[in-house]
Design a protein around this motif. Structure first.
Motif, PDB file in Angstrom:
ATOM      1  N   VAL A  78      52.404 -42.400  53.599  1.00 38.64           N
ATOM      2  CA  VAL A  78      51.132 -42.000  53.768  1.00 38.64           C
ATOM      3  C   VAL A  78      50.729 -42.031  55.321  1.00 38.64           C
ATOM      4  O   VAL A  78      50.875 -42.925  55.962  1.00 38.64           O
ATOM      5  CB  VAL A  78      50.177 -42.764  52.987  1.00 38.64           C
ATOM      6  CG1 VAL A  78      48.712 -42.220  53.338  1.00 38.64           C
ATOM      7  CG2 VAL A  78      50.370 -42.827  51.431  1.00 38.64           C
ATOM      8  N   TYR A  79      50.851 -40.621  55.906  1.00 38.37           N
ATOM      9  CA  TYR A  79      50.522 -40.428  57.397  1.00 38.37           C
ATOM     10  C   TYR A  79      49.241 -39.831  57.457  1.00 38.37           C
ATOM     11  O   TYR A  79      49.062 -38.716  57.409  1.00 38.37           O
ATOM     12  CB  TYR A  79      51.672 -39.723  57.442  1.00 38.37           C
ATOM     13  CG  TYR A  79      51.936 -39.788  59.291  1.00 38.37           C
ATOM     14  CD1 TYR A  79      51.147 -39.183  59.990  1.00 38.37           C
ATOM     15  CD2 TYR A  79      52.916 -40.505  59.638  1.00 38.37           C
ATOM     16  CE1 TYR A  79      51.592 -39.314  61.690  1.00 38.37           C
ATOM     17  CE2 TYR A  79      53.402 -40.873  60.912  1.00 38.37           C
ATOM     18  CZ  TYR A  79      52.741 -40.358  62.093  1.00 38.37           C
ATOM     19  OH  TYR A  79      52.865 -40.459  63.302  1.00 38.37           O
ATOM     20  N   PRO A  80      48.251 -40.689  58.171  1.00 36.78           N
ATOM     21  CA  PRO A  80      47.029 -39.775  58.634  1.00 36.78           C
ATOM     22  C   PRO A  80      47.237 -38.825  59.629  1.00 36.78           C
ATOM     23  O   PRO A  80      47.929 -39.296  60.627  1.00 36.78           O
ATOM     24  CB  PRO A  80      46.177 -41.091  59.104  1.00 36.78           C
ATOM     25  CG  PRO A  80      46.938 -42.199  58.814  1.00 36.78           C
ATOM     26  CD  PRO A  80      48.472 -42.006  58.613  1.00 36.78           C
ATOM     27  N   PHE A  81      46.799 -37.416  59.526  1.00 34.29           N
ATOM     28  CA  PHE A  81      47.110 -36.446  60.276  1.00 34.29           C
ATOM     29  C   PHE A  81      45.885 -35.539  60.539  1.00 34.29           C
ATOM     30  O   PHE A  81      45.616 -34.861  59.559  1.00 34.29           O
ATOM     31  CB  PHE A  81      48.431 -35.757  59.905  1.00 34.29           C
ATOM     32  CG  PHE A  81      49.200 -35.081  60.760  1.00 34.29           C
ATOM     33  CD1 PHE A  81      49.854 -35.698  61.453  1.00 34.29           C
ATOM     34  CD2 PHE A  81      49.296 -33.622  60.751  1.00 34.29           C
ATOM     35  CE1 PHE A  81      50.635 -34.861  62.672  1.00 34.29           C
ATOM     36  CE2 PHE A  81      49.947 -32.987  61.687  1.00 34.29           C
ATOM     37  CZ  PHE A  81      50.687 -33.494  62.302  1.00 34.29           C
ATOM     38  N   ALA A  82      45.417 -35.781  61.747  1.00 31.63           N
ATOM     39  CA  ALA A  82      44.007 -34.931  61.691  1.00 31.63           C
ATOM     40  C   ALA A  82      44.018 -33.502  62.391  1.00 31.63           C
ATOM     41  O   ALA A  82      43.105 -32.824  62.678  1.00 31.63           O
ATOM     42  CB  ALA A  82      43.215 -35.633  62.775  1.00 31.63           C
ATOM     43  N   HIS A  83      45.475 -32.939  62.191  1.00 27.35           N
ATOM     44  CA  HIS A  83      45.785 -31.643  62.654  1.00 27.35           C
ATOM     45  C   HIS A  83      45.821 -30.412  61.543  1.00 27.35           C
ATOM     46  O   HIS A  83      46.258 -29.575  62.004  1.00 27.35           O
ATOM     47  CB  HIS A  83      46.985 -31.793  63.740  1.00 27.35           C
ATOM     48  CG  HIS A  83      47.003 -33.127  64.354  1.00 27.35           C
ATOM     49  ND1 HIS A  83      45.895 -33.233  65.487  1.00 27.35           N
ATOM     50  CD2 HIS A  83      47.394 -34.131  64.190  1.00 27.35           C
ATOM     51  CE1 HIS A  83      46.076 -34.258  66.083  1.00 27.35           C
ATOM     52  NE2 HIS A  83      47.073 -35.011  65.303  1.00 27.35           N
ATOM     53  N   LEU A  84      45.448 -30.679  60.470  1.00 26.18           N
ATOM     54  CA  LEU A  84      45.678 -29.734  59.284  1.00 26.18           C
ATOM     55  C   LEU A  84      44.242 -29.015  59.117  1.00 26.18           C
ATOM     56  O   LEU A  84      44.277 -28.217  57.986  1.00 26.18           O
ATOM     57  CB  LEU A  84      46.228 -30.228  58.043  1.00 26.18           C
ATOM     58  CG  LEU A  84      47.482 -31.094  58.306  1.00 26.18           C
ATOM     59  CD1 LEU A  84      48.129 -31.837  56.900  1.00 26.18           C
ATOM     60  CD2 LEU A  84      48.400 -30.050  58.968  1.00 26.18           C
ATOM     61  N   SER A  85      43.269 -29.592  59.665  1.00 23.79           N
ATOM     62  CA  SER A  85      41.822 -29.007  59.282  1.00 23.79           C
ATOM     63  C   SER A  85      40.865 -29.108  60.505  1.00 23.79           C
ATOM     64  O   SER A  85      41.204 -29.920  61.251  1.00 23.79           O
ATOM     65  CB  SER A  85      41.224 -29.787  58.171  1.00 23.79           C
ATOM     66  OG  SER A  85      39.900 -29.469  58.041  1.00 23.79           O
ATOM     67  N   SER A  86      39.852 -28.005  60.464  1.00 26.55           N
ATOM     68  CA  SER A  86      39.010 -28.222  61.656  1.00 26.55           C
ATOM     69  C   SER A  86      37.742 -28.715  60.808  1.00 26.55           C
ATOM     70  O   SER A  86      36.707 -28.737  61.716  1.00 26.55           O
ATOM     71  CB  SER A  86      38.741 -26.651  62.172  1.00 26.55           C
ATOM     72  OG  SER A  86      38.417 -25.788  60.848  1.00 26.55           O
ATOM     73  N   GLU A  87      37.498 -29.212  59.718  1.00 26.21           N
ATOM     74  CA  GLU A  87      36.518 -29.845  58.963  1.00 26.21           C
ATOM     75  C   GLU A  87      36.927 -31.129  58.582  1.00 26.21           C
ATOM     76  O   GLU A  87      36.851 -31.561  57.401  1.00 26.21           O
ATOM     77  CB  GLU A  87      36.077 -28.832  57.833  1.00 26.21           C
ATOM     78  CG  GLU A  87      35.781 -27.195  58.250  1.00 26.21           C
ATOM     79  CD  GLU A  87      34.540 -27.455  58.940  1.00 26.21           C
ATOM     80  OE1 GLU A  87      34.322 -26.407  59.745  1.00 26.21           O
ATOM     81  OE2 GLU A  87      33.510 -28.170  58.532  1.00 26.21           O
ATOM     82  N   LEU A  88      36.848 -31.875  59.576  1.00 28.47           N
ATOM     83  CA  LEU A  88      37.612 -33.458  59.248  1.00 28.47           C
ATOM     84  C   LEU A  88      36.406 -34.227  58.652  1.00 28.47           C
ATOM     85  O   LEU A  88      35.283 -34.092  59.072  1.00 28.47           O
ATOM     86  CB  LEU A  88      38.205 -34.225  60.420  1.00 28.47           C
ATOM     87  CG  LEU A  88      39.190 -33.385  60.988  1.00 28.47           C
ATOM     88  CD1 LEU A  88      39.808 -34.246  62.303  1.00 28.47           C
ATOM     89  CD2 LEU A  88      40.449 -33.568  59.905  1.00 28.47           C
TER      90      LEU A  88
END
Ligand SMILES: Nc1ncnc2c1ncn2[C@@H]1O[C@H](CO)[C@@H](NC(=O)[C@@H](N)CO)[C@H]1O
Length: 147
Positions: A78-88
């Protein structure tokens, strides 16, 4: 939630620096991690998910279980990855959702690691390259529309 699923020979990470002013508190041991023969689940938790976190957890676990059975993976990252969306989603909501996904997958019998939340991390990944090795999923609470 936006999810990128990579079936890999291994995934290893090393924490480098804080990416949030208050990242998740971690032990020395959690600063590095590795799993072999792993389904890596890179996840961006989105604002729309805040409407029903419990449902998002359930849907994400179902999707991961489904792909894990198709590729015959028992180990999940399970890898937190803030780069797949612009609506975090807000970090505190995102962390709770990712922790719940980790716990439910463990309850289902998977061997699960979760990469630390709120940090810049170096990582190495070896994608297996078969037809189901690279998949993406978008999950939203019922009644919400997928952008
Ligand atoms: N809504 C969200 N969904 C998933 N992860 C989220 C998040 N909000 C914050 N994070 C975590 O905080 C770091 C900085 O955004 C993020 N760090 C990363 O995404 C690393 N790949 C370094 O860029 C992540 O750990």
């Amino acid at each position: 939630m936006r999810m990128l699923l990579i079936h890999s020979d291994y995934l290893e990470y090393e924490v480098k620096d804080k990416a949030l002013s208050k990242p998740e508190e971690i032990s020395e041991e959690q600063k590095k991690g590795r799993l072999d023969e792993v389904l890596a689940a890179f996840m961006s938790v989105e604002k729309v998910d805040e409407a029903n976190p419990e449902e998002i957890v359930q849907k994400a676990v179902e999707e991961i279980k489904n792909v894990a059975s198709q590729v015959n993976a028992q180990n999940i990252f399970v890898y937190p990855f803030a780069h797949l969306s612009s609506e975090l989603a807000k970090p505190e909501v995102a962390l709770e959702i990712l922790k719940a996904i980790e716990e439910k997958l463990k309850e289902e019998g998977f061997n699960v690691k979760r990469a630390p939340f709120g940090y810049y991390k170096a990582f190495k990944l070896s994608c297996k390259g078969h037809p189901l090795a690279e998949l993406s999923r978008t999950i939203v609470p019922s009644g919400e529309k997928k952008e």
